[in-house]
Design an enzyme around this catalytic site. Structure first.
Site, PDB file in Angstrom:
ATOM      1  N   HIS A 133       2.709  -2.816   1.512  1.00 17.59           N
ATOM      2  CA  HIS A 133       1.956  -2.544   2.741  1.00 17.59           C
ATOM      3  C   HIS A 133       0.464  -2.770   2.504  1.00 17.59           C
ATOM      4  O   HIS A 133      -0.193  -3.495   3.274  1.00 17.59           O
ATOM      5  CB  HIS A 133       2.224  -1.100   3.171  1.00 17.59           C
ATOM      6  CG  HIS A 133       1.429  -0.650   4.361  1.00 17.59           C
ATOM      7  ND1 HIS A 133       1.937  -0.634   5.638  1.00 17.59           N
ATOM      8  CD2 HIS A 133       0.135  -0.205   4.472  1.00 17.59           C
ATOM      9  CE1 HIS A 133       1.015  -0.198   6.483  1.00 17.59           C
ATOM     10  NE2 HIS A 133      -0.091   0.065   5.789  1.00 17.59           N
ATOM     11  N   GLU A 134      -0.063  -2.160   1.455  1.00 17.88           N
ATOM     12  CA  GLU A 134      -1.495  -2.303   1.172  1.00 17.88           C
ATOM     13  C   GLU A 134      -1.846  -3.730   0.764  1.00 17.88           C
ATOM     14  O   GLU A 134      -2.971  -4.186   0.985  1.00 17.88           O
ATOM     15  CB  GLU A 134      -1.920  -1.318   0.080  1.00 17.88           C
ATOM     16  CG  GLU A 134      -1.672   0.155   0.407  1.00 17.88           C
ATOM     17  CD  GLU A 134      -2.341   0.618   1.693  1.00 17.88           C
ATOM     18  OE1 GLU A 134      -3.296  -0.025   2.168  1.00 17.88           O
ATOM     19  OE2 GLU A 134      -1.892   1.644   2.237  1.00 17.88           O
TER      20      GLU A 134
END
Length: 498
Positions: free
Chosen positions: A266-267
């Site tokens: 996600h990051e």
């Protein structure tokens, strides 16, 4: 020979950008490796940097340069015009606030974040309540000033900081539509899920160093440039730093690697957006990311649309199995896919599946609006939170740690941020659908661990565009239509019902 006003503004904002970059690295340091005893000094450092930025931005010289640059606007090119427009937007916001409130809010947020870390570890909201009261009061004061300057409500003034041009009047109908769709869909999806084999979590333990190695391996495969970034540990996962030095953080669970890995991916979506921003406009507002809905769309496109897909897991399952010396059937792609798409209402937002995730966001959105508008008091947050979780998901957190203390945002002063998560999820679905239509090779390439076609499309249509256009204009240009919630709904139906 004198420098034209617009070029003088670019020099000014290059300096402001450098100060912002220093601030970003200090924030990363504070969240990862700074000793507890450094908190007071760090709060002073951050407040002073903000005061210097505010002084430069609100000076008479800056105001005069903006006016002179606007008078010769016809001589500017499109990117310069957009840059000047964003410069003026930031100037208007800054001139609404005094230096005193800028410094006071910065110190209050730094202090509150530090106390939150202890309160969360001890699962005790009352420890941080007085500090949060101070943050909220100062946030309201800043929102009032910015709202009066821009002709906006308190909450819209805060929302505009994270989503330029975003308004409650636009968000509410979209969220109302989701709120009416999701309960019935959740029931159908759970029924469909009950007819399939129950996924099994591979047996641990999963050492942190092996989880980090796997995360690094998949980050690199996606295209993350480790010459310009790194992966570390923090209490709350985030992507920070600057485009030339992106800092990703995660947190590890030795009993379950799946959450941390998806958090890293996600990051990485955030990070790849930052690394892909136009280098020729570094240091200028137009070269920065375009608000948090677009930013969240990039992280959720990677995590939800790509990395929880069957194609990605066919590619990555053998890597996971090798990383942890797996030997049984739980490491097969089919089981991991069911594991990563399993619907189960839970307490923690960052671990939520994509069907129940919007409920987490809508709860926080409604609560922060009520808090800002004075319809909810700080002391009532735990009770209101637990009641909201019961109403939305039928579960009530057993403690503050798994309830109202789980997210950093309010304690760090990020009021008005939360709705961008669900807006980002819908934008992600729309962008990925458009990308697949434009480049049919994207999906089969993912199954082979080849992400170049996807990022060619994203770089061209999103990353390289910086803040040249508004979010609405960018989405229209990239997909041929404005935000369409039906695309997100179709994605959910296809993944969870078929």
């Amino acid at each position: 020979m004198s420098i034209p006003p617009y070029q003088q503004l670019e020099l000014c904002f290059k300096r402001l950008s450098t100060l912002s970059e220093v601030e970003a690295i200090l924030h990363w340091d504070m969240s990862t490796v700074m000793p507890v005893g450094g908190a007071k000094a760090r709060a002073e450092q951050l407040a002073e940097i903000k005061a210097i930025q505010h002084s430069i931005l609100t000076s008479n010289e800056t105001a005069d340069l903006i006016a002179l640059a606007e008078s010769s606007n016809t001589q500017l090119k499109d990117w310069q015009k957009s840059n000047l427009q964003e410069i003026k937007r930031r100037w208007i916001k800054a001139t609404a606030l005094s230096e005193n409130i800028v410094k006071a809010l910065s110190k209050a947020c730094s202090n509150c974040e530090t106390i939150w870390r202890t309160a969360r570890s001890e699962s005790n909201f009352n420890l941080v309540r007085p500090a949060l009261e101070e943050v909220l009061n100062l946030t309201r004061e800043a929102a009032q000033a910015k709202g009066e300057k821009q002709g906006l409500s308190l909450y819209d003034a805060l929302l505009d900081d994270y989503e330029p041009g975003g308004r409650v009047a636009d968000i509410d109908p979209i969220f109302d539509e989701l709120e009416s769709f999701l309960p019935d869909f959740l029931g159908k999806a759970l029924d469909a899920q009950s007819t399939r084999p129950i996924p099994v979590l591979p047996t641990g333990p999963f050492p942190e160093e092996k989880q980090k190695m796997l995360g690094n391996q998949l980050m690199k495969a996606l295209g993350f440039n480790f010459d310009h970034g790194r992966l570390d540990i923090s209490l709350h996962p985030f992507c920070g730093g600057i485009p030339d030095d992106v800092r990703i953080t995660t947190r590890y669970d030795k009993k379950d690697f799946t959450s941390s890995l998806m958090g890293v991916l996600h990051e990485t979506g955030h990070a790849l957006y930052e690394q892909g921003l136009p280098t020729q406009w570094r240091g200028q507002p137009v070269g920065e990311a375009l608000g948090m809905s677009i930013h969240e769309s990039q992280s959720l496109l990677i995590e939800m649309q790509v990395c929880r897909s069957e194609n990605f897991l066919r590619y990555s399952a053998p890597l996971m199995k090798t990383a942890f010396n797996g030997t049984d059937q739980t490491w097969e792609a089919e089981n991991l896919y069911r594991l990563y798409t399993r619907i189960k209402p839970g307490f923690i937002r960052v671990d939520a599946d994509e069907v129940t995730y919007p409920a987490h966001v809508m709860l926080r959105y409604k609560m922060e609006r009520d808090l800002i508008e004075g319809n909810l008091e700080i002391i009532d947050i735990p009770e209101s939170w637990n009641e909201g979780m019961k109403n939305y998901l039928g579960i009530s957190p057993p403690n503050d740690r798994e309830g109202c203390l789980q997210d950093l945002h309010w304690f760090d002063g990020a009021w008005g941020y939360f709705p961008t998560y669900t807006l980002g999820a819908m934008i992600a679905a729309q962008l990925f659908e458009a990308a697949k239509v434009a480049m049919p090779e994207i999906v089969p390439s993912i199954a082979k661990g080849n992400f170049r076609p996807l990022f060619q499309w994203l770089t061209k249509n999103i990353h390289s565009q910086g803040s040249l256009l508004s979010a609405k204009e960018l989405l229209q240009k990239a997909t041929g239509k404005s935000l369409d919630p039906e695309i997100f709904k179709t994605h959910l139906k296809t993944r969870y019902l078929e």
